[in-house]
Design a protein around this motif. Sequence first.
Motif, short mmCIF file in Angstrom:
data_model
loop_
_atom_site.label_atom_id
_atom_site.label_comp_id
_atom_site.label_asym_id
_atom_site.label_seq_id
_atom_site.Cartn_x
_atom_site.Cartn_y
_atom_site.Cartn_z
N SER A 68 -19.45 36.03 -104.91
CA SER A 68 -19.75 35.60 -106.04
C SER A 68 -21.52 34.99 -106.65
O SER A 68 -21.65 34.98 -107.72
CB SER A 68 -19.72 34.12 -105.80
OG SER A 68 -20.14 33.38 -105.02
N ASP A 110 -26.18 28.57 -105.71
CA ASP A 110 -25.13 27.88 -104.79
C ASP A 110 -24.57 28.85 -103.98
O ASP A 110 -24.27 30.12 -104.58
CB ASP A 110 -24.96 26.70 -105.02
CG ASP A 110 -23.84 26.65 -105.89
OD1 ASP A 110 -23.19 28.21 -106.69
OD2 ASP A 110 -23.77 26.26 -106.73
N GLU A 111 -23.32 28.68 -102.92
CA GLU A 111 -22.86 29.79 -102.69
C GLU A 111 -21.39 29.89 -103.75
O GLU A 111 -20.84 31.29 -103.56
CB GLU A 111 -21.76 29.27 -101.86
CG GLU A 111 -20.78 27.47 -101.87
CD GLU A 111 -20.28 27.14 -100.08
OE1 GLU A 111 -20.23 28.32 -99.08
OE2 GLU A 111 -20.67 25.79 -100.38
N ASN A 112 -21.22 29.32 -104.60
CA ASN A 112 -20.64 29.93 -105.50
C ASN A 112 -21.11 31.09 -106.76
O ASN A 112 -20.82 31.56 -107.28
CB ASN A 112 -20.14 28.61 -106.38
CG ASN A 112 -18.88 27.88 -105.42
OD1 ASN A 112 -18.06 27.94 -104.52
ND2 ASN A 112 -19.05 26.70 -105.15
N ASN A 114 -23.46 29.38 -108.86
CA ASN A 114 -23.99 28.99 -109.78
C ASN A 114 -25.56 28.67 -109.48
O ASN A 114 -26.09 28.95 -108.41
CB ASN A 114 -23.19 27.52 -109.77
CG ASN A 114 -21.73 27.36 -109.57
OD1 ASN A 114 -21.58 27.93 -110.91
ND2 ASN A 114 -21.78 26.53 -108.93
#
Length: 118
Positions: A68, A110-112, A114
Motif C-alpha cells: 500500500s 501510515d501502513e495503509n 495514507n
Amino acid sequence: MKNLMIAAVLSLGTMTAFAQEENVAEEAATAVEETATDATEAAEETATEAVATQDDFSEVAAEELPESVTAAVSKNYPTASIDKAYVNEANQYKLEVSLEDGTAGTLYADENGNWIEM
C-alpha cells in the motif's frame, strides 16, 4: 546660608529618589531577562522532544515496505524512487525519495498508504 542648606538637603533627597528608581528599573530588567531565558529553555526542550519523536524511526529495506505504501508513492509521485525507508513503532513510514529531475524530499505515510504530516 539657610537657603544653601535647604538646597543641599533637597538635592540629596532628589538624588536618593532617582537612585531608588534606577534600582527598580534594573530589577525589572533582570526579571524580564530571566523570564526570556526560561522561555528559551522551554522552547529548546520542546524542540528536542520533537526531534526525539521523529528520530524513533528505524531503517528498513525498501523491499520490506507494505504494498500500500509503495503503491501510494507510485500513484502520487510516478517519477519518484525510494532512496531510504524508515518505520516507527506505530507502523508509520518515513520515506526519503528523489525525483527524476534531481529534487529530493521526505514523505510520511501510515501502513495503509495514507499520507500523514509529521
